[in-house]
Write an enzyme that holds these catalytic residues in place. Structure first.
Site, PDB file in Angstrom:
ATOM      1  N   THR A 174       0.882  -1.257  -0.146  1.00  0.00           N
ATOM      2  CA  THR A 174      -0.038   0.017   0.021  1.00  0.00           C
ATOM      3  C   THR A 174       1.016   1.400  -0.078  1.00  0.00           C
ATOM      4  OG1 THR A 174      -1.623  -1.433   1.309  1.00  0.00           O
ATOM      5  CG2 THR A 174      -1.792   1.253   1.143  1.00  0.00           C
ATOM      6  N   ARG A 205     -11.609  -9.890  -1.990  1.00  0.00           N
ATOM      7  CA  ARG A 205     -11.170  -9.297  -0.755  1.00  0.00           C
ATOM      8  C   ARG A 205     -10.490  -7.947  -0.642  1.00  0.00           C
ATOM      9  NH1 ARG A 205      -6.325  -6.787   1.744  1.00  0.00           N
ATOM     10  NH2 ARG A 205      -6.785  -6.603   4.129  1.00  0.00           N
ATOM     11  N   GLY A 260      -9.407  -4.288   1.376  1.00  0.00           N
ATOM     12  CA  GLY A 260      -8.822  -3.859   2.667  1.00  0.00           C
ATOM     13  C   GLY A 260      -9.447  -2.338   2.925  1.00  0.00           C
ATOM     14  N   THR A 300      -1.450   2.350   6.026  1.00  0.00           N
ATOM     15  CA  THR A 300      -1.255   1.049   5.595  1.00  0.00           C
ATOM     16  C   THR A 300      -1.046   0.196   6.738  1.00  0.00           C
ATOM     17  OG1 THR A 300       0.578   0.143   4.487  1.00  0.00           O
ATOM     18  CG2 THR A 300       1.203   2.041   5.934  1.00  0.00           C
ATOM     19  N   GLY A 321      -5.552  -4.526   6.878  1.00  0.00           N
ATOM     20  CA  GLY A 321      -6.469  -3.658   6.538  1.00  0.00           C
ATOM     21  C   GLY A 321      -7.875  -4.140   7.077  1.00  0.00           C
TER      22      GLY A 321
END
Lengths: 133, 173
Positions: free
Chosen positions: A1, A29, A31, A52, A55
């Site tokens: 991220t 999925r 986050g 970051t 998540g």
């Protein structure tokens, strides 16, 4: 991220986050990054945040919104609110990661409760700095 | 008074013992390039929104970081990327989830904010907005990095033989 927060010379704030997610994640999925108030947030009257890390934990805590709310409703200084959410609240539910948080007065914190976070910052007229651990 | 810019390249850092001096220098150099991209906007009295857009695009273009070109793989060996952007003026926001192929997902998040009434768009609907906005698409090879592929294979192998530890950084991407 990855992410960025900025305060411009007109005094406006902004935040952005982008991610590939998690290695080996299930299809579908998602986050915290694209969830406004979890991994990304900006309001000129309080703060700009990009997060970051873990998540699911950042979503459960609505980390970015929590920092905004502590400032807006609890009159907490942004740096105190951001650190408390990452170092206390996130750790308390077994989450890990970090964030960058910037207030309209230029206050900036980059707390994390894990081994490190690739990060950097630069101020008007100052030299850029980068850190990892 | 004056501008401030901060960036992050993720919390899933290499353990300090695994970080070679060359590798560490490469990360610092990449972070420096990204700061320069955002700083050039602010130095020219540009808007914070344009500065974070430029900085995150530069991060997405750096294969070292888990986004855009350096994105990690899903368990199916594909990419599913997410991005968001928010303007402190009036709480305008745009976000995308579960997309692949767009070179800079942050630009698509911004297109959602500027070209629709929505905040969060996912999958094929989001990609239609990317095409309407004329955003750049890249093929799978552009998003392939050997290191991310190897990480996926190692993760799947450890899952299969029951040796996958619960190191929190695995959840950092």
């Amino acid at each position: 991220t990855v992410g960025a927060v900025a305060l411009d010379r007109a005094g406006n704030l902004a935040a952005a986050t982008s991610t590939g997610g998690m290695t080996g994640k299930r299809a579908g999925r998602i986050g915290d990054s694209p969830i406004i108030g979890a991994g990304t947030f900006a309001d000129d009257t309080t703060c700009a945040v990009s997060a970051t890390g873990d998540g699911e934990a950042f979503i459960r805590l609505l980390v970015a919104h929590e920092i905004d709310a502590r400032i807006r409703l609890g009159a907490q200084p942004m740096s105190e609110a951001a650190r408390a959410v990452v170092i206390d609240d996130l750790s308390a539910i077994g989450g890990s990661g970090g964030l960058i948080s910037l207030a309209r007065d230029g206050a900036l914190v980059m707390p994390f409760n894990c081994e490190g976070m690739y990060r950097g910052c630069v101020r008007d007229g100052g030299a850029p700095e980068t850190h990892i651990y | 008074s004056g501008f401030v810019l901060a960036i992050h390249g993720g919390a899933g850092v290499l353990p300090r013992d695994d970080m070679s001096p060359e590798r560490e220098a490469a990360y610092h150099a990449a972070l420096g390039r990204v700061l320069a991209a955002g700083q050039s906007v602010l130095t020219a009295d540009g808007a914070a929104l344009d500065a974070v857009t430029a900085a995150v695009m530069a991060l997405e273009d750096e294969p070292l970081f888990n986004a855009g070109r350096g994105a990690v793989f899903t368990r199916d060996g594909r990419h599913e990327m997410d991005a968001a952007i928010m303007d402190g003026r009036g709480r305008r926001a745009g976000a995308v989830a579960g997309i692949a192929g767009v070179r800079n997902p942050v630009l698509l998040a911004r297109a959602v904010m500027e070209r629709t009434d929505h905040v969060l768009m996912a999958g094929t609907g989001a990609l239609q907005i990317a095409r309407a906005a004329g955003l750049a698409f890249e093929d799978d090879a552009y998003f392939y990095t050997q290191e991310r592929w190897d990480s996926l294979q190692e993760t799947l192998r450890m899952e299969a033989d029951g040796t996958l530890d619960d190191d929190p950084s695995r959840r950092h991407g």
